[in-house]
Design an enzyme around this catalytic site. Structure first.
Site, PDB file in Angstrom:
ATOM      1  N   GLY A  66      20.247 -12.935 -18.062  1.00 51.33           N
ATOM      2  CA  GLY A  66      19.858 -14.171 -18.394  1.00 51.33           C
ATOM      3  C   GLY A  66      20.614 -15.433 -19.106  1.00 51.33           C
ATOM      4  N   CYS A  67      20.358 -16.412 -19.228  1.00 47.82           N
ATOM      5  CA  CYS A  67      21.157 -17.536 -19.800  1.00 47.82           C
ATOM      6  C   CYS A  67      21.517 -17.287 -21.355  1.00 47.82           C
ATOM      7  CB  CYS A  67      20.795 -19.026 -19.459  1.00 47.82           C
ATOM      8  SG  CYS A  67      19.249 -19.448 -19.784  1.00 47.82           S
ATOM      9  N   PHE A  68      20.321 -17.212 -21.850  1.00 44.26           N
ATOM     10  CA  PHE A  68      20.471 -17.116 -23.542  1.00 44.26           C
ATOM     11  C   PHE A  68      21.042 -15.857 -23.744  1.00 44.26           C
ATOM     12  CE2 PHE A  68      16.963 -20.174 -24.837  1.00 44.26           C
ATOM     13  CZ  PHE A  68      17.727 -20.911 -25.240  1.00 44.26           C
ATOM     14  N   ALA A 110      24.942 -16.165 -23.533  1.00 49.63           N
ATOM     15  CA  ALA A 110      25.462 -16.679 -24.895  1.00 49.63           C
ATOM     16  C   ALA A 110      25.442 -15.804 -25.805  1.00 49.63           C
ATOM     17  CB  ALA A 110      24.905 -17.839 -24.821  1.00 49.63           C
TER      18      ALA A 110
END
Length: 321
Positions: free
Chosen positions: A130-132, A135
């Site tokens: 996932g994106c979060f 990061a």
């Protein structure tokens, strides 16, 4: 040439995936499957591709494709694979949450290249992070690799409007987003499970809480993440640790200067900055949520699966101006 297919072609991540694959020197984009847009020109939906392709959305799949990317809503990938079959040679990269937790009964490898390069290279099925989760994991995993996460981790991160997908809701309308900012799913975001899983893979005894406050920003794309936790060592020691951890990473870089999203938007990069305040370390990380947080990382995983140069098709310049 690698014959590639996309399942669920009308969303933001599919649009970015199409843009990358059309220019990938080792890929032929064989089909783009969409039940809602079948028969329509791809450029009529992804209008940034006008003049770039004559492809139309398909109402049927090619079950013999070399690789298939699943760009379906969360919960729909499992259903689609239960109802459709592909050849034994077909590799699959799923961009949903459906296969990211390894404790579930499946054969998908979690596709974070910075920690799973060898497993990805040998895999047939990849669960794209996932994106979060990308990061945040890239911000804290170097500490976990040396069992240096000793306390709770506190994370505050903001994402752009594209993180919510193309489906309209109250909080995606322009009149709501414009000149606005809000937190949501505090301490309960779905990406926490995969972040904890990645930490545990490197530091099995970590039992403290990862506190995560996600925020909605009034910009289109990008994630800006700040995380802090206790750290007794010095700043230079931490920098050496991060430099060593990412020495072979194709897209993750430790930098000295203050970070801002224009450095990474439209790229597959993750930039990380370290600062020390007393007995705490502050880690800032930034990515493009649609690229390193989704489609770019999916192509990075595909490159590894097929034994290609990891950066192939992904040497993209940020939209700095």
């Amino acid at each position: 040439m690698i014959e590639a297919g996309i399942i669920g072609g009308a969303g933001y991540t599919a649009g970015e995936l199409i843009r990358i694959l059309l220019r990938h020197p080792e890929v032929n984009l064989n089909f783009i499957y969409s039940t809602s847009q079948a028969g329509k020109p791809v450029a009529s939906i992804h209008q940034d591709l006008l003049g770039e392709t004559d492809l139309k959305f398909n109402g049927e799949i090619n079950s013999n494709a070399d690789v298939v990317f699943l760009c379906l809503g969360h919960g729909n990938s499992k259903k689609f694979l239960a109802e459709n079959t592909f050849s034994e040679k077909t590799k699959i990269v799923d961009l949903s949450t459906d296969f990211r937790i390894s404790a579930d009964d499946h054969s998908f490898v979690y596709g974070l290249p910075e920690t799973k390069r060898e497993e990805i290279s040998a895999a047939n099925y990849i669960a794209n992070p996932g994106c979060f989760a990308t990061a945040i994991s890239l911000a804290i995993l170097p500490l976990a690799s040396e069992s240096l996460l000793k306390e709770e981790v506190h994370v505050n991160a903001v994402t752009g409007a594209t993180g919510a997908g193309t489906s309209l809701s109250e909080t995606t309308h322009f009149t709501w987003r414009d000149n606005n900012f809000s937190a949501y799913k505090a301490f309960e975001h779905q990406h926490l499970a995969e972040i904890k899983q990645s930490v545990k893979n490197l530091q099995s005894d970590y039992s403290s809480v990862i506190n995560f406050i996600p925020n909605r920003g009034n910009f289109s794309r990008g994630i800006h993440c700040t995380a802090y936790t206790g750290f007794r060592g010095g700043l230079e020691e931490a920098k050496e640790l991060y430099q060593d951890f990412y020495k072979n990473a194709a897209f993750t870089f430790l930098v000295e200067e203050e970070l801002h999203l224009k450095q990474v938007v439209n790229t597959n990069k993750c930039l990380v900055r370290l600062q020390k305040f007393g007995d705490k370390i502050l880690i800032t990380s930034i990515i493009d949520n649609l690229l390193k947080g989704a489609s770019g990382q999916a192509v990075q995983n595909m490159n590894l699966m097929f034994g290609l140069e990891e950066t192939l098709g992904l040497k993209l310049k940020a939209n700095y101006f």
